[in-house]
Design a protein around this motif. Structure first.
Motif, short mmCIF file in Angstrom:
data_model
loop_
_atom_site.label_atom_id
_atom_site.label_comp_id
_atom_site.label_asym_id
_atom_site.label_seq_id
_atom_site.Cartn_x
_atom_site.Cartn_y
_atom_site.Cartn_z
N LYS A 131 -2.28 -3.40 5.26
CA LYS A 131 -1.94 -4.83 5.25
C LYS A 131 -2.04 -5.43 6.64
CE LYS A 131 1.89 -7.95 4.00
NZ LYS A 131 3.23 -8.02 3.34
N TRP A 132 -1.73 -4.62 7.66
CA TRP A 132 -1.62 -5.13 9.02
C TRP A 132 -2.78 -4.71 9.93
CZ3 TRP A 132 2.37 -8.17 8.25
CH2 TRP A 132 3.44 -7.76 7.45
N ALA A 133 -3.58 -3.73 9.51
CA ALA A 133 -4.48 -3.02 10.43
C ALA A 133 -5.49 -3.92 11.12
CB ALA A 133 -5.19 -1.89 9.70
N PHE A 159 0.80 -1.22 0.00
CA PHE A 159 0.00 0.00 0.00
C PHE A 159 0.84 1.28 0.00
CE2 PHE A 159 -2.76 -3.28 1.82
CZ PHE A 159 -3.88 -3.15 1.02
N SER A 160 2.02 1.25 0.59
CA SER A 160 2.81 2.49 0.68
C SER A 160 3.41 2.90 -0.65
CB SER A 160 3.92 2.35 1.73
OG SER A 160 4.96 1.51 1.27
N VAL A 161 3.29 2.04 -1.66
CA VAL A 161 3.73 2.43 -3.00
C VAL A 161 2.54 2.41 -3.97
CG1 VAL A 161 6.17 1.91 -2.80
CG2 VAL A 161 4.61 0.04 -3.30
N CYS A 162 1.37 2.78 -3.45
CA CYS A 162 0.19 2.97 -4.28
C CYS A 162 0.54 3.80 -5.50
CB CYS A 162 -0.91 3.65 -3.47
SG CYS A 162 -2.38 4.12 -4.43
N GLU A 163 0.08 3.38 -6.65
CA GLU A 163 0.46 4.03 -7.91
C GLU A 163 -0.40 5.24 -8.24
OE1 GLU A 163 1.94 0.05 -10.30
OE2 GLU A 163 -0.20 0.51 -10.22
N ARG A 164 -1.50 5.46 -7.50
CA ARG A 164 -2.46 6.47 -7.93
C ARG A 164 -2.67 7.61 -6.94
NH1 ARG A 164 -7.79 3.27 -9.31
NH2 ARG A 164 -8.50 5.41 -9.59
N SER A 165 -2.21 7.47 -5.70
CA SER A 165 -2.62 8.46 -4.68
C SER A 165 -1.72 9.68 -4.58
CB SER A 165 -2.72 7.78 -3.31
OG SER A 165 -1.46 7.28 -2.90
N ASN A 166 -0.51 9.63 -5.14
CA ASN A 166 0.38 10.80 -5.08
C ASN A 166 0.05 11.73 -6.24
OD1 ASN A 166 2.41 12.69 -4.94
ND2 ASN A 166 4.06 11.20 -4.65
N ARG A 167 -0.58 12.85 -5.94
CA ARG A 167 -0.97 13.76 -7.02
C ARG A 167 0.21 14.54 -7.58
NH1 ARG A 167 -4.80 17.60 -3.22
NH2 ARG A 167 -3.18 18.36 -1.78
N ASN A 168 1.38 14.40 -6.96
CA ASN A 168 2.61 14.96 -7.51
C ASN A 168 3.54 13.84 -7.94
OD1 ASN A 168 1.73 17.59 -7.00
ND2 ASN A 168 2.64 17.63 -4.97
#
Length: 389
Positions: A339-341, A101-110
């Protein structure tokens, strides 16, 4: 609303800013009931995190009540109580589907800016640099949460805010740091840093069955908590970390080494520390890698080095030849919170974690600028700060 804003090195302010609004159908607006100052917040407080802009709303450890949801958000409803992971995740891209999840491909708008620095983008983060999207953070009265049908974790009313607040960052960060070591019952786990992440890594390593856990720090209050939680401790200001670790492992070194410090590591009053401080000050390197060097040197051949501590850019004088010749395995990254929550929430409910006793300071948003300084200086026995807007 009131929020904590960054205006440069050591310049944090509690200011009035515009209220957030729903901008996308998957959004939610959260009324923050608790938030915290994280150790990684100190990196921009000290002026070492690239991509910050004056007026940025900061903070990435927060939870609260859902006040409004976008038209496409079917997961949340008004009144839900949620912890919000610091990583912003879409839940649909290849990386999210793989649990990274920490390398989601879509959530960084920059994403284009991040890719220029890192080669590819990583996930967007709340309140933490325009390299990670420039999203307003959670040290505020209200927060807009993008992709709120994927990230937020619903929590039961039977648990207090302080019991579950850290589920959004430092608890899963410590857990992931330990989990990536694949700890065996015969292993010695050495943890650099007895701050909150280190304390959760310690608790996690104990739960995972490590033979012995050793924690390295120099702050008496933090070392005392680590001892109470069952660790052997090393005060690096009073004794040699390398010599003591060799003594505790019959000169074989620990199988697992976890860096819970990151880019502002201290090594005492040594030439190495002076060298790194000077290079960092003139931006000849962005991070101080003392802990990385020490872990590579002391780790048992064939062992694992896990790095949940935050690094922002470039380091030098890394003994990579030693790492290669000792067959070391490196695991690292921002935390895959979602992943862990669910598992960690169950463990909190069962009482497996101490999530509250190390909270030393509490305050309001108005108190936050001074509490940043207190936390950075480790003054007044400060081990963790929780804020109530």
């Amino acid at each position: 609303m009131r929020a904590i804003t960054w205006h440069g090195k050591h310049d944090m302010r509690c200011e009035s800013v515009p209220d957030p609004e729903v901008e996308h159908g998957r959004d939610a607006i959260i009324k923050v009931t608790s938030c915290a100052i994280c150790g990684s917040d100190l990196h921009f407080y000290d002026g070492f995190m690239p991509g910050m802009e004056s007026g940025d709303i900061v903070g990435h450890e927060f939870m609260g009540e859902v006040m409004e949801v976008g038209r496409d958000n079917k997961k949340l409803k008004v009144g839900d109580r949620v912890v919000v992971p610091f990583t912003i995740v879409c839940g649909e891209c290849d990386q999210c589907r793989a649990g990274r999840f920490s390398v989601c491909e879509r959530s960084n708008r920059n994403a284009d800016t991040a890719a220029k620095m890192f080669g590819h983008t990583s996930a967007g983060l709340f309140g933490y640099s325009h390299l990670t999207g420039g999203y307003a953070g959670g040290q505020a009265e209200f927060v807009r949460v993008p992709f709120a049908d994927a990230g937020p974790v619903k929590v039961p009313s039977t648990l207090t805010d302080e019991q579950v607040l850290f589920l959004g960052d430092i608890l899963p960060t410590g857990w992931q740091g330990a989990a990536e070591c694949e700890i065996k019952p015969t292993d010695t786990v050495a943890i650099w840093g007895a701050g909150p992440v280190g304390l959760f890594a310690l608790q996690s390593a104990k739960i995972m069955g490590a033979r012995q856990v050793i924690v390295i720090d120099e702050v008496p209050e933090r070392l005392a908590i680590a001892e109470r939680m069952g660790a052997i401790t090393i005060d690096f200001s009073k004794e040699s970390t390398v010599e003591r670790l060799n003594e505790l492992t019959d000169n074989k070194g620990p199988e697992c080494c976890i860096d819970c410090v990151g880019m502002e590591a201290h090594s005492g009053y040594t030439l190495e520390h002076a060298y790194d401080r000077i290079k960092q000050t003139v931006m000849a390197e962005t991070d101080r890698p003392h802990v990385l060097r020490e872990m590579i040197y002391v780790c048992r051949p064939g062992g694992t080095i896990s790095v949940p501590g935050v690094y922002g850019g470039i380091v030098d004088k890394i003994p990579f030849g030693a790492a290669m010749n000792k067959s070391l395995t490196f695991k690292m990254g921002q935390t895959h919170v979602n992943k862990w929550a669910d598992d960690l929430l169950r463990r909190i409910e069962e009482g497996q974690f101490d999530t509250t006793s190390f909270i030393s300071h509490r305050g309001t948003l108005e108190d936050a600028p001074e509490l940043y300084k207190t936390f950075r200086d480790k003054a007044d026995g400060c081990t963790k700060v929780v804020l109530t807007p």
